[in-house]
Design a protein around this motif. Structure first.
Motif, PDB file in Angstrom:
ATOM      1  N   ASN A 100       0.825  -1.201   0.000  1.00 34.22           N
ATOM      2  CA  ASN A 100       0.000   0.000   0.000  1.00 34.22           C
ATOM      3  C   ASN A 100       0.861   1.253   0.000  1.00 34.22           C
ATOM      4  N   SER A 119      -4.076  -5.147  -2.228  1.00 30.73           N
ATOM      5  CA  SER A 119      -4.466  -4.916  -0.844  1.00 30.73           C
ATOM      6  C   SER A 119      -4.651  -6.228  -0.089  1.00 30.73           C
ATOM      7  N   ASP A 122      -1.291  -7.681   0.799  1.00 32.89           N
ATOM      8  CA  ASP A 122      -0.700  -6.971   1.927  1.00 32.89           C
ATOM      9  C   ASP A 122      -1.188  -7.577   3.240  1.00 32.89           C
ATOM     10  N   HIS A 282      -9.098   3.291   6.132  1.00 30.68           N
ATOM     11  CA  HIS A 282      -7.664   3.006   6.171  1.00 30.68           C
ATOM     12  C   HIS A 282      -7.271   2.700   7.605  1.00 30.68           C
ATOM     13  N   HIS A 286      -1.197   1.259   7.888  1.00 33.32           N
ATOM     14  CA  HIS A 286      -1.291   0.513   6.628  1.00 33.32           C
ATOM     15  C   HIS A 286      -0.158   0.808   5.659  1.00 33.32           C
TER      16      HIS A 286
END
Length: 415
Positions: A100, A119, A122, A282, A286
């Motif tokens: 990210n 995403s 991650d 969020h 992150h």
């Protein structure tokens, strides 16, 4: 068993260059033994494609065999393919930077997949590294006595401090009322008005946004404390210190420094078309370094009230316990989403791991101050020379955040 606030498992003193071959030989087998089933469960639940990592002329792939995570040489069919440098892989393998962060900084190179896939991986990778599950069908939200939490509860100073601390750890956020004097917010708002002429675009301590009429507005004032005696009195006062003790529970928490950039004043105007004003879901960790810093506490002081008409904080309950990918949180969250409407003087608190967003004002602007509390440094956060290293990696992340901020500001200016 209480949920731990301190989730730090890594130290900057242990950072090294991690070669992918060495990682697969030395680190990967143990991580898979501990967390491989959690990763496989996440892959199945989110229908994630395999991941192929290219470094130079070589590539490696990660996928599920149905029960655990496996690694193989080469690129496999249907995979999300991410191209990294050796340094980027080393950062990713040690939770220094996330995909990210690289994506937002315009550095990530990938193909044959979507931003959602990026995403998801991650999250899956952090599951592998830290054992934080992507899905958990057994999760519950209960009070200290086993009764389901009232997710809309507002806590006052009259409530049992143990209940306040427990709710924060259980749900990942708090809504507080009566801890600050609402009358003080009028003076704080006036301080914001008096401070605005001291900020200009490009000064390195303010963010600006474009409105529908084409005008430019300052939306974030850093170093605001120097312009607000009222805010300084609040954050140096006994009530704020009492709140720190209540939130700490059994943990050691420190107030953010009052001076410098330990506090920001935010203005949320109506009709923002370009600029980082209201940010969708969020986590504050992150971009990376969850395992080095979390969980810290972010405190929002409502200068004006907030709600559907002028925007408000929304949180995804328990997302500090379940590693929901950020891009999925924006479109199809699978945990409860709660709005936190406030009155002037209310305080909201969320953990840095909790997914949260700010909804845009529709009718009138709102104003809020953001500061917080940090976990105290660990006694063994030191290098071989005895120097504390708890913030050394954080400086690199701070530089990355500044770079990303500049990218957003440049885009806003061009628009």
């Amino acid at each position: 068993m209480p949920i731990a606030l301190d989730r730090r498992t890594r130290r900057d003193a242990d950072l090294r260059h991690v070669d992918i071959e060495d990682f697969l030989a030395a680190d990967f087998p143990g991580l898979v033994a501990r967390h491989g089933r959690l990763v496989a469960r996440g892959i199945a639940s989110l229908q994630a494609p395999p991941l192929s990592i290219e470094i130079g002329a070589s590539s490696w792939s990660f996928s599920s065999d149905g029960t655990t995570l496996t690694a193989s040489r080469g690129t496999v069919g249907g995979a999300l393919v991410v191209t990294l440098s050796e340094a980027e892989f080393s950062d990713w393998a040690q939770n220094q930077r996330s995909f990210n962060a690289m994506l937002t900084a315009r550095e990530l190179r990938y193909r044959d997949g979507s931003e959602v896939d990026v995403s998801v991986w991650d999250s899956l990778w952090l599951t592998l590294l830290e054992g934080w599950p992507v899905v958990d069908d057994t999760i519950e939200f209960v009070d200290r006595h086993g009764t389901p939490l009232d997710l809309g509860r507002v806590f006052t100073p009259a409530d049992d401090p143990a209940d306040v601390a427990h709710f924060l750890r259980e749900a990942g956020y708090l809504h507080l009322r009566g801890w600050l004097d609402p009358a003080d917010m009028t003076e704080v708002s006036s301080d914001i008005d008096r401070a605005l002429p001291h900020y200009r675009e490009g000064d390195g301590r303010s963010w600006w946004a474009t409105l529908e009429d084409g005008s430019r507005r300052c939306v974030r004032l850093q170093e605001f404390i120097a312009h607000s005696p009222a805010t300084s009195a609040i954050l140096r006062g006994e009530r704020w210190e009492h709140l720190r003790g209540v939130l700490a529970g059994g943990d050691l928490l420190e107030r953010r420094p009052v001076d410098g950039r330990g506090l920001e004043a935010l203005i949320k105007p109506v009709g923002v078309t370009v600029g980082a004003s209201d940010v969708s879901f969020h986590r504050d960790c992150h971009f990376g370094r969850h395992a080095y810093n979390c969980s810290n506490l972010v405190a929002g002081i409502a200068v004006t009230g907030s709600g559907e008409t002028n925007g408000q904080l929304r949180v995804i309950v328990g997302s500090h316990r379940v590693l929901m990918p950020v891009e999925i949180a924006k479109s199809r969250p699978y945990l409860p989403v709660v709005a936190v409407p406030t009155e002037p003087g209310d305080v909201t608190v969320h953990l840095t791991c909790t997914l949260h967003e700010s909804t845009p004002p529709l009718v009138e602007e709102r104003r809020v101050l953001y500061t917080g509390f940090s976990l105290a440094p660990r006694t063994d956060d030191a290098d071989a020379n005895g120097e504390n290293t708890s913030n050394s990696g954080g400086h690199a992340l701070a530089a990355l955040r500044e770079r990303i901020s500049q990218i957003l500001l440049d885009e806003a200016t061009r628009s």
